[in-house]
Design an enzyme around this catalytic site. Structure first.
Site, short mmCIF file in Angstrom:
data_model
loop_
_atom_site.label_atom_id
_atom_site.label_comp_id
_atom_site.label_asym_id
_atom_site.label_seq_id
_atom_site.Cartn_x
_atom_site.Cartn_y
_atom_site.Cartn_z
CG ASN A 72 4.16 6.04 1.39
OD1 ASN A 72 4.29 5.43 0.52
ND2 ASN A 72 4.78 7.48 1.16
CB ILE A 117 -1.04 -0.07 1.22
CG1 ILE A 117 -0.21 -0.25 2.64
CG2 ILE A 117 -2.20 -1.12 1.13
CD1 ILE A 117 -0.97 -0.15 3.80
CB THR A 118 4.37 1.96 -0.14
OG1 THR A 118 4.87 1.17 -1.08
CG2 THR A 118 4.97 1.36 1.05
CB CYS A 119 2.44 6.75 -2.47
SG CYS A 119 2.24 7.63 -3.70
CG ASP A 120 8.43 3.58 -4.29
OD1 ASP A 120 8.70 2.92 -5.34
OD2 ASP A 120 9.16 4.36 -3.70
#
EC number: 4.1.1.19
Length: 615
Positions: A527, A480-483
């Protein structure tokens, strides 16, 4: 039933029964039952499960195999070991390790001042402490304090400047002086990612010339009697036994030569770490080519032969294998939040009264597909999709047509896989990479599996239940990381297949095994996702088990506080901005503020709504 290679990597610590992964110990509880019980108590997000009995098992195995080899070869030296704290410094691992190994000569290794403080506080009396890595005067002074406390401590010298500092501190603090070890820079190198830990250009260790100078300094300052150990390390995960054999011959001869030069209290050879863990889930791609029995036998036999030929006493053997001790004791459990193709179902299909001819043909393929023509229809559908997407790019069909195209093709794929799921059809295997399902997991790979991201280290992964049902979806895993790097992609050479589940109506959990070494201490707050909620599963003598040491993941405010934000100021500013906002009326202002405070007091992992319940 699919076993996810459990016989390759689990060392019989975990088994599959009744379609569930179970702990193969005493009453053999199912992991899924433990997870569900903890979640019923309100703990959400990923969970890290620890199994202290597996810590003891690994310590006992190392000692048993080395002691057996010592007996087999009539070896006169003793076997001792230390755990390198850099592998896992968390108290819910270290404290059980110390308690469970108190009947062994098993101590701790430190590579920093903070780690040395832990070792001084918790190492069992009579068990060794070794100190590796670069040291300043303050750290060396800590070693003298440890010696004064009665610890059997050895300061391993990485450079001559450290030896000079020991001499200086010895003159200032006097006796007792800690034992002194010299790290030798072998010509032999390791293998794999950590090969540079050994070899003539390695970061640590003394060259032959520096060893001779070190002996001269020790004799000059009357500290030669404190020189008791030589140490080397050729890698964290030694996959091939050959480099170890070569390193043992080199180190054994250095040991004998140093004794002949007058280092008569030199009595120990520390072979460092490197005992490999088997992570593979797939036949034909093992992470090591030897057994623990072979590893121990080669070490003991090599040193015995060299000591015999050089007419020197057989040294005590030290080992610092941390990965082998820690890896198996921890399991990461991550809930699946979403399957990204689940929007492609018949409910989302909105065919027009008049559709493009290729879409009509796709619909016909979907409704008439059968086992005999499954592969042919699959190929036709993929060809139709390429044509329709080209037509969309050229402006000949609209967005609704494109949506219907994607839905129909995915429905055909799922239907074909279901029809042929009991067959290992080569075409099905070939297209798996094209039709993989993307599973969104409520975890951060950067936080909990950093070696996957940084070193492409694989970890065994499998569902915790449904193992009596054949998985049909080729899977890639998203965190769920923005990566975009937060993904474990589908690999045709090491494929992962999971179940086609509807996570809006049922829960589905994946377990990542063997994550107890390095992953926690290297985990980053990308994050600002924090260490997962952790717990230990402990067994009583009667076989019953209980959940202990339950520690919830940090709240959002705790994380910000760790980053040196003034959390009181943050709360004040948020409250003030809510009160000043003209977009919030007086009736809802208090409710909004209350909601905000609740969120600040929870951890940052996702909470979704399923059937009206937060999860």
């Amino acid at each position: 039933m699919v076993d996810y290679g459990i016989n390759f990597w689990s060392d019989n610590d975990f088994i599959i029964e009744d379609g569930q992964v179970k702990i193969n110990y005493k009453t053999k509880p199912a992991i899924i039952d433990i997870v569900k019980k903890v979640r019923e108590e309100g703990y959400r997000g990923p969970l890290l499960l620890r199994f202290p009995h597996l810590i003891k098992k690994q310590v006992d195995k190392i000692f048993t195999h080395f002691e057996t080899s010592i007996k087999q070869y009539h070896y006169k030296g003793q076997f001792k070991a230390v755990f390198p704290l850099k592998v896992n410094q968390f108290p819910n691992f270290v404290l059980p390790l110390v308690e469970l190994s108190q009947n062994r000569c098993y101590g701790l290794e430190a590579g920093s001042k903070a780690e040395l403080i832990i070792a001084m506080a918790y190492t069992n009396k009579g068990s060794p402490i070794t100190v590796n890595g670069f040291k300043d005067k303050e750290m060396i002074s800590l070693g003298f304090i440890a010696a004064n406390m009665g610890h059997e401590i050895t300061l391993t010298i990485e450079g001559l400047n450290e030896l000079e500092t020991i001499i200086e501190v010895a003159e200032e603090m006097g006796k007792p002086c800690p034992n002194i070890g010299l790290r030798i820079r072998l010509h032999s190198s390791g293998i794999g990612i950590w090969a540079k830990s050994g070899g003539i250009n390695s970061k640590f260790g003394l060259t032959s010339t520096e060893l001779l100078e070190g002996i001269r300094l020790l004799e000059k300052h009357k500290l030669i009697e404190k020189f008791t150990m030589i140490h080397f390390h050729i890698g964290s995960q030694i996959s091939d036994i050959s480099p170890l054999k070569k390193a043992m011959r080199e180190a054994g001869n250095i040991y004998a030569e140093l004794r002949k030069m007058g280092a008569k209290n030199l009595k120990s050879v520390n072979i460092g770490g490197g005992l490999a863990v088997e992570y593979t889930q797939h036949e034909g791609s093992p992470n090591r080519n030897y057994t623990l029995d072979e590893f121990a036998g080669d070490v003991v036999f090599s040193l015995k032969e060299i000591a015999k030929n050089k007419k020197e006493p057989e040294p005590d053997i030290y080992i610092e294998s941390g990965r082998y001790i820690a890896a198996s004791h921890a399991l990461l459990v991550a809930p699946v939040l979403e399957l990204f193709s689940q929007e492609y179902d018949e409910k989302a299909l909105h065919l027009k009264d008049k559709n493009p001819q290729l879409i009509e043909e796709l619909n016909e393929l979907y409704n008439t597909v059968n086992e005999k023509y499954a592969i042919e229809y699959l190929h036709d559908s993929l060809d139709h999709m390429e044509s329709l997407l080209t037509l969309f790019d050229l402006g000949y069909i609209d967005l609704q047509d494109r949506s219907n195209t994607e839905i129909l093709v995915h429905l055909i794929i799922k239907k074909v896989i279901k029809i042929l799921k009991h067959k290992n059809h080569s075409d099905i295997i070939r297209i798996q990479e094209q039709v993989q399902e993307r599973y969104l997991l409520n975890c951060s790979f950067f936080q909990s599996l950093p070696d996957y991201w940084g070193l492409e280290q694989s970890f065994p992964v499998m569902p915790l239940d449904r193992l009596n049902k054949r998985p049909t979806r080729s899977a890639s895993l998203w965190d769920i990381t923005c990566d975009s790097d937060g993904e474990i992609g589908f690999d045709l050479n090491k494929p992962l297949f999971l179940h086609d589940v509807d996570v809006t109506t049922e829960e589905y959990f994946l377990g990542f095994f063997l994550v107890g070494a390095y992953q926690e201490v290297l985990g980053m707050r990308h994050n600002l996702f924090t260490h997962p909620t952790e717990l230990s599963v402990e067994f009583e003598e009667d076989g019953t088990h209980s959940v202990t040491n339950l520690l919830e993941a940090q709240t959002i405010l705790d994380v910000l506080d760790d980053l040196d934000y003034d959390t009181k100021e943050i709360e004040r500013r948020l409250k003030q901005r809510i009160e000043d906002s003209e977009l919030i009326d007086d009736e809802t202002r208090k409710e909004v503020l209350g909601q905000l405070y609740v969120m600040l007091s929870e951890n940052g992992y996702l909470r979704t709504i399923t059937n009206g319940e937060r999860k």
